[in-house]
Every structure is written in structure tokens, then in C-alpha cells.
Design an enzyme around this catalytic site. Sequence first.
Site, PDB file in Angstrom:
ATOM      1  N   TYR A  37       0.803  -1.228   0.000  1.00  0.00           N
ATOM      2  CA  TYR A  37       0.000   0.000   0.000  1.00  0.00           C
ATOM      3  C   TYR A  37       0.837   1.280   0.000  1.00  0.00           C
ATOM      4  O   TYR A  37       0.331   2.348   0.303  1.00  0.00           O
ATOM      5  CB  TYR A  37      -0.929   0.008   1.216  1.00  0.00           C
ATOM      6  CG  TYR A  37      -2.076  -0.982   1.157  1.00  0.00           C
ATOM      7  CD1 TYR A  37      -2.077  -2.049   0.267  1.00  0.00           C
ATOM      8  CD2 TYR A  37      -3.173  -0.849   1.998  1.00  0.00           C
ATOM      9  CE1 TYR A  37      -3.118  -2.955   0.220  1.00  0.00           C
ATOM     10  CE2 TYR A  37      -4.225  -1.749   1.956  1.00  0.00           C
ATOM     11  CZ  TYR A  37      -4.191  -2.802   1.062  1.00  0.00           C
ATOM     12  OH  TYR A  37      -5.234  -3.699   1.024  1.00  0.00           O
ATOM     13  N   LYS A  79       2.650 -15.531   3.065  1.00  0.00           N
ATOM     14  CA  LYS A  79       2.559 -16.398   1.881  1.00  0.00           C
ATOM     15  C   LYS A  79       3.999 -16.736   1.487  1.00  0.00           C
ATOM     16  O   LYS A  79       4.423 -16.535   0.344  1.00  0.00           O
ATOM     17  CB  LYS A  79       1.799 -15.635   0.786  1.00  0.00           C
ATOM     18  CG  LYS A  79       1.243 -16.484  -0.307  1.00  0.00           C
ATOM     19  CD  LYS A  79       0.115 -17.401   0.116  1.00  0.00           C
ATOM     20  CE  LYS A  79      -0.233 -18.306  -1.070  1.00  0.00           C
ATOM     21  NZ  LYS A  79      -0.712 -19.619  -0.696  1.00  0.00           N
ATOM     22  N   ASP A  87      -3.849 -18.239   3.248  1.00  0.00           N
ATOM     23  CA  ASP A  87      -5.026 -18.949   2.715  1.00  0.00           C
ATOM     24  C   ASP A  87      -5.488 -20.030   3.693  1.00  0.00           C
ATOM     25  O   ASP A  87      -6.689 -20.198   3.934  1.00  0.00           O
ATOM     26  CB  ASP A  87      -4.750 -19.518   1.313  1.00  0.00           C
ATOM     27  CG  ASP A  87      -3.376 -20.171   1.188  1.00  0.00           C
ATOM     28  OD1 ASP A  87      -2.557 -20.037   2.111  1.00  0.00           O
ATOM     29  OD2 ASP A  87      -3.123 -20.825   0.156  1.00  0.00           O
ATOM     30  N   ASP A 124      -5.800  -6.222   5.887  1.00  0.00           N
ATOM     31  CA  ASP A 124      -6.999  -5.550   5.370  1.00  0.00           C
ATOM     32  C   ASP A 124      -8.098  -6.590   5.129  1.00  0.00           C
ATOM     33  O   ASP A 124      -9.254  -6.426   5.538  1.00  0.00           O
ATOM     34  CB  ASP A 124      -6.603  -4.847   4.059  1.00  0.00           C
ATOM     35  CG  ASP A 124      -7.614  -3.807   3.621  1.00  0.00           C
ATOM     36  OD1 ASP A 124      -8.618  -3.619   4.330  1.00  0.00           O
ATOM     37  OD2 ASP A 124      -7.396  -3.198   2.561  1.00  0.00           O
ATOM     38  N   ASP A 128     -11.665  -7.603   7.590  1.00  0.00           N
ATOM     39  CA  ASP A 128     -13.049  -7.564   7.108  1.00  0.00           C
ATOM     40  C   ASP A 128     -13.720  -8.908   7.396  1.00  0.00           C
ATOM     41  O   ASP A 128     -14.894  -8.960   7.779  1.00  0.00           O
ATOM     42  CB  ASP A 128     -13.103  -7.241   5.609  1.00  0.00           C
ATOM     43  CG  ASP A 128     -13.267  -5.742   5.352  1.00  0.00           C
ATOM     44  OD1 ASP A 128     -12.916  -4.952   6.254  1.00  0.00           O
ATOM     45  OD2 ASP A 128     -13.746  -5.358   4.268  1.00  0.00           O
TER      46      ASP A 128
END
Length: 363
Positions: free
Chosen positions: A139, A190, A223, A247, A251
Site C-alpha cells: 500500500y 505467503k 489462505d 486488510d 473484514d
Amino acid sequence: MTTQQKIAVIPGDGIGPEVARASVRILERIAAARSLPLTFDWFDFGAERYLKDGTILPDGFMQRLRDEYAAIYFGAVGDPRVPGNEHAKGILLAMRFELDLYVNLRPCILFDDRLSPLKGKGTNELRFTVFRENTEGLYTGTAGTFKKDTPDEIAQEVEVNTRKGVERIIVAAFEFARANKQTRVCMADKANVMLHGHGLWRRVFAIVAKRYPEIQAKAMYVDALAMDLIRAPESYGVIVTNNLFGDILTDLGAALTGGLGIAASGNIHPDRVSLFEPVHGSAPDIAGKGKANPVAMALSGAMMLEHLGHLREAKLLHDATVEQVREGKHTADLVPLLGGAASSTEEVSAELLARVERRLAEG
Ligand code: ATP
């Protein structure tokens, strides 16, 4: 003499001003009753001001925040009249980066079994806290486009992972776990694909974890963690991860614990001016209709009081707000989960204020 703690209130756009007004009224009441040295200065930065005179944040404002303010109490930014949302980036993202607010702290704690969308998972199972790295990752805008609008177009974002940045967010997560007697810290990455950046996270996580022998440290692929948060959320206490994964996971966390209307967050640099805001955005679809749930903003206010060292008052506001969710009136977003009728922002916040008053009177 007690040092004044000045709070910069930036209500912003959409439902931001509605929930900010409701919560500042409650915070002012708590401050008055308990003689807390808090003062609230309001700033009108947001879409309206930007469209009127082009101001995003005035020159020198960031420095003022650093020098004069103890905290920023932030509503939301985003307005359909500014399609690129450049003002939002220039306000919220700029504060996160320029004030170096590297901890994005998002508790995902279920307050009532009826709010859980997962069969058999209730308040005992859904209680984890996410530490999202807030100043690096994907970001930062370290990005570019080449041969735009041609068949050969190349577009890229560079993921920034610095040793310092990775280490300090991991340390913050372990420190929080230790301070709150949490026994588990999980890092999501990851590293099987992103060998360099996420390899750095793995190495630093292993080094830092050694300093906290009483805490179980586990590194997971994001994941697998996303799947496991649905299957077995009770396995997680503190989760630490990068900007993008944080992020997304938060959520998911909000959806597991009652939705955006009640999800609170802090953007924190320990010991420096920090920013507290609801996880939700400006929700233009319900702005000005009295439908906004004020709970997320109130809980963010409780996090701010805690950060400012007012632990008893933080707990008072937090407990009153949780009781409001469990037993009181609620806005339309919670009707599918809690049943009953929808009340307005004003009705919910007036009842919450009454709960706060009752607790203040009890001493
Ligand atoms: P952003 O990109 O700024 O996060 P967004 O439009 O993607 O904004 P939100 O503004 O958070 O997301 O809103 C998503 C939806 O959730 C809204 O359309 C609204 O219906 C609902 N919502 C968000 N916050 C609240 C709230 N405080 N009370 C009630 N509903 C809310």
C-alpha cells in the site's frame, strides 16, 4: 498540574459526522464526570471542504498533530462526488504513513452469540485480535504503469517489507499478547510463494518469538488461516500480518463478529499521537438518514481512552457499549442478527449515553 490531552476530531464524510457527534458527546460527558484532561478540537477536512476550496490537509497540519495532539478521533472519508477519492488518500493514508502509525489494531471479539454467523461458534470461540502492519507492504504506492492502454501494458505494485517495519509490528503483537495474558500469536504470510519479502517475515518472527517463551508462536500461510478462521476460530488469539492480508482478514473478522457497524480500530504508534476510527467507511448509501450504527465509533473511542492511559474510563465505555449491543436498541444493520425493530443513530446513542451515565453515577 495534569497535562492537557488534545484530541483532533476529524468527522470526515458520509456517516462519519453522524457517528462522531454521537460519540464525542459521550466522551465529553465521561471526561467532565471524571475530570479527565481531554479537549476536543473539530476539523472539517473531507470531501465538502475539498470541493469548496481544494484543501485536503493544510500545510503544517501534520506537524501540528505531532506537536500538539495526543490523539486523532476519525470518522470516515469517501464521497461519490470525488470519484478518485484523492482527498481520502490525502487525509487518512497520509496520516497513517506520515505519522508512522505502524500498528493497525483490530479486535475481532464477539459480544453476543446471536451475532455469530458460524454454527456452534459463539463468544467463547470468536475472540481474536489482528495486528495489521500499516505503513508498508503493497500500500505504499511504490508502483507504476508502462505502455498504458496498449496491448503490451505492464502494471505493477512493489511490496515493501523492511526489517525494521516487520520487526516492530511483530514485537507489538507479542507485547500485546504478553500484556493481555494471551498464549498464542499466529503470523499470516505467503512465504511459500513470496520467498523474499515473506521469507523476511518468517525469519524475524522466529527470532522475536524466542523472546516470548511463554507464548505459542505459529506461522501460517494466509489462505490456510482464512479457512481455519471459519473452521476453528477458537484456535486464534493474536494474529499479526502485513498490510494487504490484514486488510482482508479484518473484514473477515468484522463479518464474524457482527459486521462493520460494530468493528473498531486503532492506528497506533506507541507513545506518539495515534488515530482511532471505526473499521467502516463513509457508507454513502445510508448517510444523512439516521441509520448509521454508532457502536463502532464508540468502541474506537474506548480504545482511544485506553491508549491515553484512562483505563477505567476506557473499560466503562467499552462495557456500556457491549451492554448496549446485547440488551439495548440497535440500528438496522443488526436487525437480521438480533431481530427486533430498527432504531435510529440518535436513539441508540442516547440510550448508550444513559448507560454510561448510570456507570458514572455508580462511581
Ligand atoms: P470504504 O471503501 O471507505 O471502506 P465502502 O463503501 O466499501 O467504503 P463502507 O462505507 O464501510 O464500505 O460501507 C459498506 C456498507 O456497510 C454500507 O453500504 C453500509 O450499508 C454498511 N455500513 C457500514 N458502516 C455502517 C454503520 N456504521 N452502520 C450501518 N451500516 C453500515
